[in-house]
Design a protein around this motif. Structure first.
Motif, PDB file in Angstrom:
ATOM      1  N   SER A  49     -11.621  -4.574  10.069  1.00  0.00           N
ATOM      2  CA  SER A  49     -10.662  -3.494  10.290  1.00  0.00           C
ATOM      3  C   SER A  49      -9.774  -3.371   9.058  1.00  0.00           C
ATOM      4  O   SER A  49      -9.152  -4.352   8.635  1.00  0.00           O
ATOM      5  CB  SER A  49      -9.799  -3.766  11.525  1.00  0.00           C
ATOM      6  N   TYR A  92      -9.444  -3.769  -0.427  1.00  0.00           N
ATOM      7  CA  TYR A  92      -9.064  -3.430   0.933  1.00  0.00           C
ATOM      8  C   TYR A  92      -8.147  -4.518   1.483  1.00  0.00           C
ATOM      9  O   TYR A  92      -8.326  -5.708   1.185  1.00  0.00           O
ATOM     10  CB  TYR A  92     -10.289  -3.320   1.841  1.00  0.00           C
ATOM     11  N   THR A 117       4.168   2.592  12.813  1.00  0.00           N
ATOM     12  CA  THR A 117       4.018   1.648  11.697  1.00  0.00           C
ATOM     13  C   THR A 117       5.241   1.669  10.804  1.00  0.00           C
ATOM     14  O   THR A 117       5.718   0.625  10.348  1.00  0.00           O
ATOM     15  CB  THR A 117       2.765   2.006  10.872  1.00  0.00           C
ATOM     16  N   LYS A 151      -7.269  -6.276   8.475  1.00  0.00           N
ATOM     17  CA  LYS A 151      -6.482  -6.723   9.626  1.00  0.00           C
ATOM     18  C   LYS A 151      -7.193  -7.808  10.406  1.00  0.00           C
ATOM     19  O   LYS A 151      -6.609  -8.840  10.746  1.00  0.00           O
ATOM     20  CB  LYS A 151      -6.178  -5.519  10.531  1.00  0.00           C
ATOM     21  N   ILE A 163      -6.534  -1.932   7.024  1.00  0.00           N
ATOM     22  CA  ILE A 163      -5.173  -1.419   7.261  1.00  0.00           C
ATOM     23  C   ILE A 163      -4.599  -0.723   6.043  1.00  0.00           C
ATOM     24  O   ILE A 163      -3.542  -0.107   6.118  1.00  0.00           O
ATOM     25  CB  ILE A 163      -4.222  -2.554   7.704  1.00  0.00           C
ATOM     26  N   GLY A 164      -5.281  -0.821   4.910  1.00  0.00           N
ATOM     27  CA  GLY A 164      -4.772  -0.163   3.713  1.00  0.00           C
ATOM     28  C   GLY A 164      -5.623  -0.500   2.514  1.00  0.00           C
ATOM     29  O   GLY A 164      -6.596  -1.255   2.601  1.00  0.00           O
ATOM     30  N   LYS A 198       1.197   7.537  15.163  1.00  0.00           N
ATOM     31  CA  LYS A 198       0.763   6.208  14.739  1.00  0.00           C
ATOM     32  C   LYS A 198       1.478   5.778  13.464  1.00  0.00           C
ATOM     33  O   LYS A 198       1.966   4.638  13.359  1.00  0.00           O
ATOM     34  CB  LYS A 198      -0.753   6.198  14.517  1.00  0.00           C
ATOM     35  N   ASP A 199       1.569   6.686  12.495  1.00  0.00           N
ATOM     36  CA  ASP A 199       2.263   6.368  11.245  1.00  0.00           C
ATOM     37  C   ASP A 199       3.745   6.111  11.492  1.00  0.00           C
ATOM     38  O   ASP A 199       4.361   5.265  10.833  1.00  0.00           O
ATOM     39  CB  ASP A 199       2.107   7.512  10.243  1.00  0.00           C
ATOM     40  N   THR A 239       0.850  -1.184   0.000  1.00  0.00           N
ATOM     41  CA  THR A 239       0.000   0.000   0.000  1.00  0.00           C
ATOM     42  C   THR A 239       0.892   1.242   0.000  1.00  0.00           C
ATOM     43  O   THR A 239       2.086   1.170   0.296  1.00  0.00           O
ATOM     44  CB  THR A 239      -0.924   0.036   1.220  1.00  0.00           C
ATOM     45  N   ALA A 281      -1.672 -10.490   4.144  1.00  0.00           N
ATOM     46  CA  ALA A 281      -2.830  -9.634   4.393  1.00  0.00           C
ATOM     47  C   ALA A 281      -4.078 -10.260   3.773  1.00  0.00           C
ATOM     48  O   ALA A 281      -4.013 -10.887   2.710  1.00  0.00           O
ATOM     49  CB  ALA A 281      -2.597  -8.244   3.809  1.00  0.00           C
ATOM     50  N   HIS A 328       2.828  -5.454   3.161  1.00  0.00           N
ATOM     51  CA  HIS A 328       1.957  -6.206   4.057  1.00  0.00           C
ATOM     52  C   HIS A 328       2.056  -7.684   3.691  1.00  0.00           C
ATOM     53  O   HIS A 328       1.738  -8.070   2.568  1.00  0.00           O
ATOM     54  CB  HIS A 328       0.503  -5.732   3.935  1.00  0.00           C
ATOM     55  N   GLN A 381       8.120  -1.631  10.054  1.00  0.00           N
ATOM     56  CA  GLN A 381       8.217  -2.198   8.718  1.00  0.00           C
ATOM     57  C   GLN A 381       9.603  -2.766   8.423  1.00  0.00           C
ATOM     58  O   GLN A 381       9.753  -3.688   7.621  1.00  0.00           O
ATOM     59  CB  GLN A 381       7.909  -1.123   7.668  1.00  0.00           C
TER      60      GLN A 381
END
Length: 380
Positions: free
Chosen positions: A328, A337, A216, A340, A330-331, A212-213, A43, A296, A293, A220
């Motif tokens: 939920s 989509y 994350t 999560k 996540i991206g 938050k970003d 993403t 996912a 991801h 990674q």
């Protein structure tokens, strides 16, 4: 004949007034469903960014005077040491001449003091005069020597000030806006600089990550320290103000030491090569970060419905009954989509017609082939 006809009519009326008790029920609707799969996907997140040259220098006068000449125009590229402004030098050349004259006078005074010492030395040795006079002469000689040093310093200062009347480019770069024109009076105390010189062979692109970003972002990449993680960060893209992507990619090399208390964000810097000078200080754009991801869960956006700030899908359970399930996100990758939680791999979800479904409704599921878009994304 008449009794028989009467009986037949009564039978017909009885049959019409008593329909069959068991009516045929409507068949459940046939809707396409798919099996939720997991896969590796990427993403992208975009962040507003500002662009600055690797070197941005304000050019200011260091002496006061009238601006006699402007050797360059706005936007011109100049090399370090190239003259760009000239301040009237006459007052400073006159000050230099005065300083040189004062130096010569000091040198003459020292010579006279030296002669006096040389004259008195033998007289004191022969006790013709007292040594007090010789001591006074030597003190005068030292004072004359000190005056020479002071005069030399004044000459050097005058030479420096005279040199300041010719303003040269401190670095290679592009000339910004010229705030003063020829004939203007300039001083070191001016609020505005004469111009700004920007070296944009490489540019720094600054953007901010929320807390938050940022968490994350750190998760990674492998590494014990932030510097180790930065070495693993892939190259990033720059989207220009018109939405086009800059031809070269950049590298994230610095993260600020602390979060901004007001915005709750931390500043990140990426460096881009700019050999053709297409990017200039003050440009804006967007940094595009890629996030990988693994495993996912991938769900088509068209198979979801938004309700009260939540995203739902309809899963197909036992007896082909559907259930509305919150998920939920996540991206997003294209039309899909990345999920999560809320569902798991292997679950069956309804692809279309979900706007007509209700909790517990029975459907006739029609499984879609594995070559649909979501399966293709899962293989990326």
């Amino acid at each position: 004949m008449k009794p028989l006809a009467l009986v037949f009519a009564i039978a017909i009326l009885y049959g019409c007034s008593h329909p069959p008790q068991q009516q045929q029920q409507a068949a459940p609707p046939s809707l396409p469903v798919m099996e939720v799969k997991s896969g590796n996907s990427t993403t992208y997140q975009e962040y507003p960014a500002s662009i600055e040259g690797t070197v941005n220098v304000e050019v200011r006068p260091q002496v006061s005077g009238t601006l006699d000449k402007v050797f360059v125009d706005e936007g011109a590229y100049v090399h370090a040491g190239q003259p760009i402004f000239k301040i009237n030098e006459l007052p400073y050349r006159s000050a230099l001449n005065n300083a040189v004259a004062a130096l010569h006078a000091a040198e003459a005074a020292q010579a006279n003091a030296q002669i006096e010492v040389e004259k008195l030395t033998p007289l004191v040795e022969n006790k013709v005069v007292s040594d007090y006079q010789l001591k006074t002469a030597k003190a005068s000689y030292r004072a004359a020597t000190a005056n020479i040093e002071s005069a030399k310093a004044n000459v050097a200062t005058a030479q420096i000030n005279l040199g300041y009347t010719l303003i040269k480019a401190p670095v290679n770069g592009f000339i910004g806006r010229l705030e003063k024109k020829q004939g203007s009076l300039v001083t070191p105390q001016d609020v505005a600089a004469l111009t700004e010189l920007s070296d944009v062979h490489d540019v720094h692109v600054y953007f901010s990550l929320g807390e938050k970003d940022f968490v994350t972002f750190k998760e990674q990449y492998p590494g014990e320290t932030l510097q180790d993680k930065l070495k693993k960060v892939p190259y990033v893209s720059l989207l220009l103000a018109d939405g086009t992507e800059y031809a070269k990619q950049g590298k994230i090399d610095i993260i600020d030491g602390q979060f901004n208390k007001t915005t709750g964000a931390i500043t990140v810097r990426a460096t881009f090569s700019n050999p053709q000078g297409l990017l200039r200080s003050g440009n804006t754009g967007k940094i595009r970060l890629s996030l990988d991801h693994k495993d996912a869960l991938i769900v088509p956006e068209s198979a979801t419905v938004d309700m009260q700030d939540k995203v739902f899908v309809f899963t197909v359970g036992d007896s082909s009954k559907v259930k509305k399930q919150a998920i939920s996100i996540i991206g997003k990758n294209g039309d899909n989509y990345l999920v999560k939680d809320g569902i798991k791999a292997g679950d069956q979800i309804v692809l279309t017609g979900i706007d007509k479904l209700q909790e517990g409704m029975v459907i006739h599921p029609e499984k879609q082939p594995a070559t649909d878009k979501s399966a293709a994304v899962a293989k990326n």
